[in-house]
Design an enzyme around this catalytic site. Structure first.
Site, PDB file in Angstrom:
ATOM      1  N   ASP A  11     -58.750  46.017   1.010  1.00 56.88           N
ATOM      2  CA  ASP A  11     -58.184  44.942   0.190  1.00 56.88           C
ATOM      3  C   ASP A  11     -57.510  45.439  -1.079  1.00 56.88           C
ATOM      4  O   ASP A  11     -56.778  44.698  -1.722  1.00 56.88           O
ATOM      5  CB  ASP A  11     -59.296  43.949  -0.197  1.00 56.88           C
ATOM      6  CG  ASP A  11     -59.845  43.240   1.008  1.00 56.88           C
ATOM      7  OD1 ASP A  11     -59.032  42.779   1.818  1.00 56.88           O
ATOM      8  OD2 ASP A  11     -61.077  43.165   1.162  1.00 56.88           O
TER       9      ASP A  11
ATOM     10  N   HIS B  20     -67.911  49.335  -0.418  1.00 57.26           N
ATOM     11  CA  HIS B  20     -68.068  48.792   0.940  1.00 57.26           C
ATOM     12  C   HIS B  20     -69.480  49.058   1.419  1.00 57.26           C
ATOM     13  O   HIS B  20     -70.040  50.114   1.117  1.00 57.26           O
ATOM     14  CB  HIS B  20     -67.064  49.453   1.901  1.00 57.26           C
ATOM     15  CG  HIS B  20     -66.890  48.693   3.163  1.00 57.26           C
ATOM     16  ND1 HIS B  20     -67.726  48.843   4.233  1.00 57.26           N
ATOM     17  CD2 HIS B  20     -65.998  47.729   3.499  1.00 57.26           C
ATOM     18  CE1 HIS B  20     -67.338  48.020   5.190  1.00 57.26           C
ATOM     19  NE2 HIS B  20     -66.296  47.326   4.780  1.00 57.26           N
TER      20      HIS B  20
HETATM   21  N1  ACO Z   1     -67.487  47.496  -8.925  1.00 56.45           N
HETATM   22  C1  ACO Z   1     -68.531  47.916  -9.677  1.00 56.45           C
HETATM   23  N2  ACO Z   1     -69.748  48.247  -9.174  1.00 56.45           N
HETATM   24  C2  ACO Z   1     -69.909  48.103  -7.847  1.00 56.45           C
HETATM   25  C3  ACO Z   1     -68.878  47.668  -7.011  1.00 56.45           C
HETATM   26  C4  ACO Z   1     -67.621  47.361  -7.590  1.00 56.45           C
HETATM   27  N3  ACO Z   1     -66.606  46.942  -6.851  1.00 56.45           N
HETATM   28  N4  ACO Z   1     -69.336  47.615  -5.736  1.00 56.45           N
HETATM   29  C5  ACO Z   1     -70.616  48.016  -5.770  1.00 56.45           C
HETATM   30  N5  ACO Z   1     -70.949  48.318  -7.052  1.00 56.45           N
HETATM   31  C6  ACO Z   1     -72.251  48.833  -7.503  1.00 56.45           C
HETATM   32  C7  ACO Z   1     -73.289  47.727  -7.536  1.00 56.45           C
HETATM   33  O1  ACO Z   1     -73.332  47.063  -8.775  1.00 56.45           O
HETATM   34  C8  ACO Z   1     -74.553  48.480  -7.210  1.00 56.45           C
HETATM   35  O2  ACO Z   1     -75.009  49.104  -8.374  1.00 56.45           O
HETATM   36  P1  ACO Z   1     -76.612  49.128  -8.717  1.00 56.45           P
HETATM   37  O3  ACO Z   1     -77.257  49.769  -7.522  1.00 56.45           O
HETATM   38  O4  ACO Z   1     -76.694  49.912  -9.956  1.00 56.45           O
HETATM   39  O5  ACO Z   1     -77.008  47.683  -8.866  1.00 56.45           O
HETATM   40  C9  ACO Z   1     -74.092  49.600  -6.279  1.00 56.45           C
HETATM   41  O6  ACO Z   1     -72.702  49.799  -6.569  1.00 56.45           O
HETATM   42  C10 ACO Z   1     -74.246  49.245  -4.797  1.00 56.45           C
HETATM   43  O7  ACO Z   1     -73.555  48.012  -4.569  1.00 56.45           O
HETATM   44  P2  ACO Z   1     -74.095  46.843  -3.649  1.00 56.45           P
HETATM   45  O8  ACO Z   1     -73.610  45.534  -4.174  1.00 56.45           O
HETATM   46  O9  ACO Z   1     -75.564  46.994  -3.407  1.00 56.45           O
HETATM   47  O10 ACO Z   1     -73.336  47.178  -2.315  1.00 56.45           O
HETATM   48  P3  ACO Z   1     -73.190  46.196  -1.103  1.00 56.45           P
HETATM   49  O11 ACO Z   1     -73.084  47.053   0.086  1.00 56.45           O
HETATM   50  O12 ACO Z   1     -74.251  45.178  -1.110  1.00 56.45           O
HETATM   51  O13 ACO Z   1     -71.800  45.444  -1.420  1.00 56.45           O
HETATM   52  C11 ACO Z   1     -69.481  44.997  -1.602  1.00 56.45           C
HETATM   53  C12 ACO Z   1     -70.580  45.820  -0.899  1.00 56.45           C
HETATM   54  C13 ACO Z   1     -69.834  43.501  -1.553  1.00 56.45           C
HETATM   55  C14 ACO Z   1     -68.167  45.207  -0.864  1.00 56.45           C
HETATM   56  C15 ACO Z   1     -69.359  45.480  -3.082  1.00 56.45           C
HETATM   57  O14 ACO Z   1     -68.979  46.834  -3.114  1.00 56.45           O
HETATM   58  C16 ACO Z   1     -68.353  44.634  -3.894  1.00 56.45           C
HETATM   59  O15 ACO Z   1     -68.745  43.596  -4.444  1.00 56.45           O
HETATM   60  N6  ACO Z   1     -67.047  45.076  -3.954  1.00 56.45           N
HETATM   61  C17 ACO Z   1     -66.027  44.275  -4.620  1.00 56.45           C
HETATM   62  C18 ACO Z   1     -65.523  43.167  -3.706  1.00 56.45           C
HETATM   63  C19 ACO Z   1     -64.685  43.701  -2.542  1.00 56.45           C
HETATM   64  O16 ACO Z   1     -63.779  44.501  -2.731  1.00 56.45           O
HETATM   65  N7  ACO Z   1     -64.961  43.190  -1.355  1.00 56.45           N
HETATM   66  C20 ACO Z   1     -64.215  43.542  -0.133  1.00 56.45           C
HETATM   67  C21 ACO Z   1     -65.046  44.359   0.801  1.00 56.45           C
HETATM   68  S1  ACO Z   1     -64.109  44.817   2.228  1.00 56.45           S
HETATM   69  C22 ACO Z   1     -64.091  43.428   3.139  1.00 56.45           C
HETATM   70  O17 ACO Z   1     -64.979  42.646   3.199  1.00 56.45           O
HETATM   71  C23 ACO Z   1     -62.859  43.152   3.843  1.00 56.45           C
END
Ligand code: ACO
Length: 427
Positions: free
Chosen positions: A361, A304
């Site tokens: 979620d 998140h």
């Molecule tokens: N699985 C694997 N790696 C992940 C995940 C994940 N679910 N989420 C983040 N990471 C990693 C990224 O690859 C990144 O790694 P890096 O720095 O080595 O490139 C690091 O963790 C930081 O992630 P970001 O994408 O920069 O975090 P951001 O804040 O931009 O994204 C998000 C947040 C979109 C929720 C992300 O965690 C994700 O894609 N999660 C999966 C989808 C999800 O569950 N979405 C629902 C969110 S809650 C809502 O909206 C209701």
């Protein structure tokens, strides 16, 4: 003395005010940055940018705190109704009994949908995703219910109409997609029970309302009712900043919510868990794939932007997975897979270092499945829950003395000036 922040640029010192929120969060007020220095800020994804000052929802991502109008989410999930929560978000305080009764009457009065709207439903190709249909239909509401006399009247009626009708429209889209008879709202049923009845009642199998199932849906909606300046709420505020009508702004919010990185994650989680179950994929393999930087796969329902600890909503909805499955005396193999996945991920260095915890979620789909909702309706249910938050945020932005049309800038990195080449001279 008022605190300030100083920026030194090309030998000159510029002073900017510091803004502090009621919970101590601080920001540099850069409104006059470009005017004073000629500089702009660059913040892709807005992770360091506050787009507004808001009195609706407070989140502390480090401590796992979520409060609506000051009230902790745990108390609302335990004691409030979704209707009260909606009133709280939109009006800034809990309603008294008289106000709640009046709100209920209005929601009932506005719950029917113009019969002509049914024709639209029939025009969508079979297999259309209900989120696309909902977004289009909410926008179409404007044509059926054009402007009223005063802004005050318009806001109050439009707000109630949206809350009442979106619920009816969602159930209607489900029934029509299955080729079943539409079930109309009933005046004797409360908000959530009415929705469940519209979804599942049939001429050959009357729907029996179960109070625990109703409460599970209420809790799901309360947990989703607002989450400050997330992707879809920012879409509502941004589209609304052009002074578009509320229906169009909400329609934009629904479209934004649809994405799998946002509200669409609840559907994506169940699809991921189903694949693991059906193909017998070892859970550990999923964790390995999520860590592999060459693999675009992400563990859906994990991570998140704001929460760097366990999402408080995930804790509550996880409890409801167990309560509901116990009550319905059923087992869901997807819950076992989800719990195993959580256990492995939370001990894994990659997930620990990146602060990746289950978000709301991750477990919500299991509750929705237990109630009987099909997977492609999950994000629609999220949208119904988020509606009061979107409305409250839109309303706040309309009354904001700092309001300006949302218009970010950019750093241009394209071609410098060059001449037009006539077609016959191009290679
Ligand atoms: N699985 C694997 N790696 C992940 C995940 C994940 N679910 N989420 C983040 N990471 C990693 C990224 O690859 C990144 O790694 P890096 O720095 O080595 O490139 C690091 O963790 C930081 O992630 P970001 O994408 O920069 O975090 P951001 O804040 O931009 O994204 C998000 C947040 C979109 C929720 C992300 O965690 C994700 O894609 N999660 C999966 C989808 C999800 O569950 N979405 C629902 C969110 S809650 C809502 O909206 C209701």
């Amino acid at each position: 003395m008022e605190e300030t922040v100083q920026i030194v640029y090309q030998g000159k010192t510029y002073t900017f005010p510091l803004v502090e929120g009621t919970e101590g969060e601080r920001a540099i007020d850069i409104r006059r940055l470009r005017q004073k220095t000629g500089l702009i800020t660059l913040d892709p994804g807005y992770a360091n940018t506050g787009s507004c000052q808001s009195a609706i929802t407070f989140m502390d991502g480090e401590k796992g705190i979520l409060r609506y109008r000051g009230i902790p989410i745990e108390q609302l999930a335990e004691r409030a109704s979704f209707k009260e929560t909606s009133y709280l978000l939109i009006n800034g305080r809990l309603p008294n009994q008289k106000e709640l009764n009046r709100f209920s009457v209005l929601l009932n009065d506005h719950s029917l949908v113009h019969e002509d709207m049914r024709l639209f439903y029939q025009s969508f190709p079979r297999g259309s995703h209900p989120m696309g249909i909902l977004s289009a239909m909410v926008n179409a509401l404007r044509s059926f219910y054009p402007e009223l006399q005063s802004l005050e009247e318009e806001i109050n009626i439009t707000v109630t109409r949206l809350l009442a009708k979106v619920r009816t429209m969602a159930a209607m889209s489900y029934k029509i997609s299955r080729g079943h008879k539409v079930v109309y709202p009933r005046p004797d049923l409360a908000y959530s029970a009415n929705f469940l009845n519209m979804m599942f009642d049939s001429p050959v199998r009357p729907y029996v309302i179960d109070e625990d199932v109703v409460r599970a849906l209420e809790v799901f909606w309360i947990l989703h009712a607002d989450h400050e300046q997330n992707c879809s709420t920012s879409a509502v505020r941004m589209v609304g900043s052009g002074r578009v009508n509320l229906y169009a702004a909400i329609s934009a919010g629904i479209s934004a919510l649809w994405g799998p990185l946002h509200g669409g994650a609840n559907q994506a989680v169940i699809e991921m868990l189903t694949e693991v179950h059906e193909k017998g994929i070892p859970v550990r393999r999923l964790v390995e794939r999520a860590k592999d930087k060459k693999d675009p796969f992400r563990l859906m329902g994990f991570g998140h932007r704001v929460y760097k600890t366990y999402d408080p909503r995930a804790r509550i909805i996880k409890k409801w997975c167990h309560l509901l499955l116990d009550k319905l005396r059923s087992a869901d193999p997807l819950l076992d897979i989800a719990m195993e996945l959580e256990e492995i991920a939370l001990k894994d260095d990659y997930f620990i270092e990146n602060n990746l915890y289950p978000n709301v979620d991750f477990y919500s789909g299991i509750v929705l499945r237990a109630i009987g909702f099909p997977t492609n309706m999950f994000t629609v249910l999220f949208a119904i829950g988020r509606l009061p938050g979107w409305i409250a945020q839109w309303k706040e932005s309309m009354d904001d003395p700092d309001w300006r049309i949302a218009r970010p800038r950019q750093i241009y990195v394209g071609q410098r000036q060059c001449d037009y080449i006539p077609l016959e001279e191009r290679k």
